[in-house]
Design a protein around this motif. Structure first.
Motif, PDB file in Angstrom:
ATOM      1  N   MET A 533       0.833  -1.204   0.000  1.00 17.98           N
ATOM      2  CA  MET A 533       0.000   0.000   0.000  1.00 17.98           C
ATOM      3  C   MET A 533       0.874   1.262   0.000  1.00 17.98           C
ATOM      4  N   ILE A 534       1.980   1.235   0.726  1.00 18.14           N
ATOM      5  CA  ILE A 534       2.886   2.386   0.710  1.00 18.14           C
ATOM      6  C   ILE A 534       3.459   2.555  -0.695  1.00 18.14           C
ATOM      7  N   GLY A 535       3.807   1.440  -1.335  1.00 14.98           N
ATOM      8  CA  GLY A 535       4.279   1.511  -2.710  1.00 14.98           C
ATOM      9  C   GLY A 535       3.236   2.091  -3.651  1.00 14.98           C
ATOM     10  N   ASN A 536       1.969   1.735  -3.430  1.00 10.96           N
ATOM     11  CA  ASN A 536       0.891   2.293  -4.258  1.00 10.96           C
ATOM     12  C   ASN A 536       0.746   3.792  -4.054  1.00 10.96           C
ATOM     13  N   ILE A 537       0.957   4.255  -2.819  1.00 13.97           N
ATOM     14  CA  ILE A 537       0.918   5.696  -2.551  1.00 13.97           C
ATOM     15  C   ILE A 537       1.999   6.404  -3.356  1.00 13.97           C
TER      16      ILE A 537
END
Length: 605
Positions: A533-537
């Motif tokens: 999810m951090i990567g998606n951000i």
């Protein structure tokens, strides 16, 4: 009488600030950069929107802090440092505008340029930029600072360094960073590292330089004097090089800043009432309403100001160390959430006046919605459905008690969860199948009587479940050492988050930081879903994707039952000498880094 500052009616919403699609390139070197779209301030801006360019200079700001310090170098992992030094006594290539989610403008750098996809970034230094000893800031100083901070400094600097493929001097006053990953935020983050003077550390161990070395910096303030554990005094540099740089106009108006240290919060408050301090931040609504009526307030010598903001709540509460039993079991953590009687504690501590934090990004557009995940958020979460904590997709809300001290319903639920996890009652004690008692250590830092009072109430609830925790209160130096080593069961924890979450989320919750001693991930979160999810951000190609990815992250963190949240502060309460003033235009971040004392000034009349 309290002075209530007008709400931020003029501030546009986050969705309006961030454009629909990212723009990652400049036709030529620019004055600033934003995470998405164009910077909010034009190339010819003269000052930050929340600064008063006509503010007078002079006066003193004296603020208190509970605890102690044994180092003046905020960039090393070792020691306890006054937290303000990191922001008051050092400068970076770029400076934030706290009136937009993530916009940077030239400070030590006069311009910034990036590649078409932000695969590289180049900075050109201002020719006039100087250290406090009068020597010029050079490209060599910048490059040495970046490498030294990453290899010998605090762990927070190491993450970006691993993503830099090369750092090279491209001109007399210019340098270029090329990245080895697809991460558009890196172009901004590398502009925010402190710059120190290379020559000062010749023959000196940077990692060991505590009180023995006061780093020479470029900032408006210099450390004038200090007494270890007692106070630090900063004085404004009359020869400061950057007084006319747009991001500095109307800021750093106070001649002297004093940071006084106290062993207890109540002693610090009495010092403020006695006039030893002239600024005080309060965090308890009940105390703000009932105890700020002393003579100086009644006579108008001390004012009460309330500063609203639009930033996320962040998380404040009691963190559980998931690296070891019993908190490696989410059922035990869930039982703790039910046993913690927030409604009763809130009534006892604040008269029920403060709202509870409901998620890590609550109070903002980035916070998770109630009920089941939908749309883009659901798309992000679905690949991890089998591994996510209960409620992450279907919806999760914190337990709510009936407000009475007994908290019967929630304690029954806590009991059921503990039994499901293999912890049963035998002879009045909660034990596992081997007969070992369920116990853990709650480690707290000295000075906060309010936090300790909460823990006393919580411990009483746990006793009804057959659990007797150990509450250990230690000084700040011991506390920091134990947190760095993750040597605790439960502890008080506070982590602010911004309207522009990015790479720092890896430091707070990422798997790589979970077992890295001294990291910010003291909880020990080790989740591929969180990492993703951090990567998606970071790789979001639209505002919709950015918001959805952050809401998905918020769901996983909140449903993970890692931290028992307490109050949120949607307004800052500041009591201050009536001669201390601040602009009427407030940034969307409110009383955040870069507000007090940065844009305040002193008027003798």
């Amino acid at each position: 009488m309290a002075i209530k500052i007008r709400q931020l009616a003029q501030a546009v919403t986050l969705t309006g600030i961030i454009s629909a699609l990212p723009v990652f390139s400049f036709a030529e070197p620019a004055h600033g950069i934003a995470m998405y779209g164009e910077p909010a301030l034009p190339a010819d801006f003269t000052h930050l929107p929340y600064a008063n360019p006509d503010a007078p200079t002079g006066g003193v700001v004296a603020m208190g802090e509970v605890g102690s310090f044994d180092s003046l170098n905020p960039h090393q992992a070792k020691g306890n440092v006054p937290w303000q030094l990191r922001f008051l006594a050092y400068e970076s290539l770029m400076e934030r505008n706290w009136d937009e989610p993530f916009g940077l403008y030239g400070l030590l750098a006069e311009s910034i340029d990036v590649g078409p996809n932000r695969e590289w970034v180049e900075f050109t230094l201002r020719q006039e930029a100087k250290f406090s000893d009068g020597s010029p800031v050079t490209v060599e100083d910048v490059m040495w600072s970046y490498e030294t901070l990453a290899t010998e400094g605090h762990p927070r600097y190491a993450g970006i360094w691993s993503k830099i493929a090369s750092m090279e001097k491209t001109g007399e006053r210019s340098l270029k960073f090329t990245f080895n990953v697809d991460d558009p935020e890196l172009a901004l983050l590398v502009g925010m590292r402190p710059v120190l003077k290379k020559a000062q550390f010749d023959g000196i161990s940077f990692a060991e330089a505590g009180l023995s070395v006061i780093p020479i910096s470029t900032a408006p303030y210099m450390i004038d004097s200090y007494e270890a554990g007692r106070y630090v005094r900063l004085k404004r540099n009359p020869d400061y090089w950057g007084a006319n740089v747009p991001v500095r106009k109307g800021t750093n108006n106070i001649d002297e800043i004093r940071m006084e240290f106290y062993g207890d919060a109540s002693v610090m408050f009495e010092a403020f009432k006695a006039g030893e301090l002239n600024g005080y931040r309060e965090s308890n609504a009940e105390k703000w309403d009932t105890q700020f009526n002393f003579p100086a307030v009644q006579e108008g010598r001390v004012m009460k100001s309330e500063i609203p903001h639009q930033r996320p709540s962040g998380i404040t509460g009691f963190a559980m160390n998931t690296r070891k039993a019993p908190f490696d079991d989410i059922r035990v953590r869930d039982a703790m959430m039910h046993a913690f009687n927030f409604e009763f504690i809130n009534q006892t501590m604040t008269g029920g006046k403060q709202e509870r934090i409901t998620s890590f990004f609550s109070n903002s557009v980035l916070g998770m919605d109630n009920g089941p995940a939908e749309g883009r958020v659901l798309e992000y979460l679905t690949p991890y459905a089998d591994a996510l904590p209960a409620g992450a997709i279907d919806g999760y809300a914190l337990p709510v008690s009936d407000g009475t001290e007994r908290n019967r319903g929630n304690l029954r639920k806590a009991n059921d969860l503990l039994e499901e996890a293999g912890w049963t009652i035998q002879d009045g004690k909660r034990v596992n199948a081997a007969g070992e008692p369920l116990t853990f250590e709650i480690v707290l830092s000295q000075g906060s009587s309010e936090v300790q009072s909460m823990m006393d109430i919580f411990a009483s609830s746990l006793e009804r479940l057959g659990i007797t925790p150990t509450i250990t209160v230690i000084d700040q130096a011991q506390y920091t050492e134990r947190m760095n080593a993750f040597d605790y069961g439960m502890t008080y924890y506070r982590r602010g988050v911004s309207l522009s979450p990015g790479n720092e989320q890896y430091l707070y919750w990422g798997s790589e930081a979970a077992d890295k001693e001294g990291s910010y991930n003291i909880i020990g979160i080790d989740s591929p879903a969180v990492d993703d999810m951090i990567g998606n951000i970071l790789t979001a190609q639209s505002n919709e994707d950015f918001v959805a990815a952050t809401r998905a992250l918020d769901r996983i963190l909140t449903a993970g039952r890692y931290i028992i949240p307490i109050y949120q502060w949607n307004v800052s309460w500041i009591a201050h000498d009536a001669r201390l003033k601040y602009p009427q235009h407030l940034p969307i971040y409110g009383d955040w880094i870069g507000f007090m004392p940065d844009v305040w000034w002193y008027e003798e009349k």
